[in-house]
Every structure is written in structure tokens, then in C-alpha cells.
Design an enzyme around this catalytic site. Sequence first.
Site, mmCIF file in Angstrom:
data_model
loop_
_atom_site.group_PDB
_atom_site.id
_atom_site.type_symbol
_atom_site.label_atom_id
_atom_site.label_comp_id
_atom_site.label_asym_id
_atom_site.label_seq_id
_atom_site.Cartn_x
_atom_site.Cartn_y
_atom_site.Cartn_z
ATOM 1 N N ASP A 69 12.392 11.201 49.625
ATOM 2 C CA ASP A 69 13.341 10.454 48.792
ATOM 3 C C ASP A 69 12.652 9.310 48.074
ATOM 4 O OD1 ASP A 69 15.642 9.251 47.741
ATOM 5 O OD2 ASP A 69 15.922 8.049 49.545
ATOM 6 N N LYS A 125 31.282 15.771 35.931
ATOM 7 C CA LYS A 125 32.677 15.422 36.206
ATOM 8 C C LYS A 125 32.825 13.912 36.395
ATOM 9 C CE LYS A 125 33.781 19.886 38.294
ATOM 10 N NZ LYS A 125 34.256 20.604 39.500
ATOM 11 N N THR A 182 10.073 20.401 27.186
ATOM 12 C CA THR A 182 10.124 21.532 28.109
ATOM 13 C C THR A 182 10.662 22.754 27.361
ATOM 14 O OG1 THR A 182 12.394 21.093 28.830
ATOM 15 C CG2 THR A 182 10.620 19.946 30.005
ATOM 16 N N ASP A 187 20.123 14.642 37.272
ATOM 17 C CA ASP A 187 21.413 15.329 37.309
ATOM 18 C C ASP A 187 22.474 14.462 36.640
ATOM 19 O OD1 ASP A 187 23.850 16.576 38.074
ATOM 20 O OD2 ASP A 187 22.845 17.464 39.799
ATOM 21 N N GLU A 204 6.959 8.801 38.921
ATOM 22 C CA GLU A 204 7.975 9.708 38.364
ATOM 23 C C GLU A 204 8.960 10.068 39.458
ATOM 24 O OE1 GLU A 204 8.686 13.782 35.776
ATOM 25 O OE2 GLU A 204 6.650 13.239 36.368
#
Length: 242
Positions: free
Chosen positions: A123, A150, A217, A146, A71
Site C-alpha cells: 500500500d 458512482k 498508453t 480508479d 509513482e
Amino acid sequence: MSDTPDSPDQALMPDSPPRRAIKSFVVRAGRMGTGQIKALAELGPRYVLPFKPERLNPAEVFGREAPLVLEIGFGMGGATAQIAKTLPDHDFIGCEVHEPGVGALLKLIDEQQLSNIRIFQHDAVEVLEQMIAPGSLAGVHIFFPDPWHKKRHNKRRLIQPDFVAKLVQHIRPGGYLHCATDWEPYAQQMLEVLSAEPQLENSAAGFAEKPAYRPLTKFENRGLKLGHGVWDLVFRRRQPAP
């Protein structure tokens, strides 16, 4: 909604100025609760794996042979813990750099007595490239990365052709890649990128029904009640031609 911060950069192009290597995250500050601090101190040595530039031996880590799922970015770990509890015959490795999230998942591991989760506070791209053997993963979960809303930031999204091409090399034939997002433009990009990867095939005609193992969630449930959409994508690595 964004349970998992990420910030990949595209591959370096010829004659372009130097750029950072691909990263799966953006480091963001977060407050640590006393329970999370205690969990990190007491449980971290057992469940948080050190990053090393060498291949991981999952059977040695977990003490058994079992399907392995990676994950990338587990946020506060609620879904990770519930999935691991639902699928006790699978082993799970979660990558998350956000320290409060690591502490929160460690608390859940302890409270629910879960033995099939290990964590890298590192990472995910480096873990994948240096520690995960090619063709060794039964599945990969990337839930609510994320979305970088924009347009000028869209290139920072994790699901990009170059990253997916690297990722699929570590999934065994027949293994799966499961992504989920609540941002429709990102969902469409994910569908385009995954559909264009020749080693992957879609398990559905477009977006998939939410697999039973992925829990809702609290944030997602609230959004659904307000009429917000959530899109799941489940692709499988193609079997080699006979």
C-alpha cells in the site's frame, strides 16, 4: 479507463463508527502469465523492496544520488518503464499491489535493462508515511487512478484533501505532483482539491498540457481517437518564503 485500482477512506471523524485506515488500492484478482511468474521469481528479489517501518535510503538502494520520483499505482508498468527510460538521470519507486502488474513491470525492467526503478508491492499510503522521508521526493505520479464513477463512491477516490496534505509533505520545495485521468468529473475534483492545498501552486491556468515524458498508453490512444478526453494536472510545492 483505470490502470490503477485505489480505494482510500476518509479520515476518522469524531464520534463516528470505526473505519478502515486510508488505503491507496482495492485488491482485485488477476491472472498471472508464465513470463510474469518467472519475472517475479527471478527478478523480484533484486527489484522489489521489502516494506519496513523505517526510512528508505534511496542512495543506498540505487547506488547513487538522483532526483527521486514516486509513482502510486503503476498498473501494468508500461508508462513507468518508458518514463524511466526517458529520464535516466531520475530514480523511480513504484507502488502497486496488483501482482500481475508487478510481474509485467519486472519483465520490462529486464527487457529494457532499466536500473533506475524499484518496486513496493505494498500500500502506497503506508510506504509514504513510514518509508519516505519528508521533503525527499522530486515528484509524484498518479496516473489514471480508479475514478469511482458512482456518486456514492466518490469519497473513495484517492485525490482527497487529507491525502494530498500528507502527500505534499514528502515533496521537496519546487517538486511536483502530476495526476492524469480520463474521467472529467474526477479531473474537476482533482483540480479543486489540488488548487485548495495551500502548499501547492498550479503550473498552468487550469489543466496542463501533457508533459512530454508521460507516454500515451494504448488504451488512452484508443480513447483519444474516439474523442474521449484526458486531463493532466501538474502542481508544484511552493518554495518557502525568504
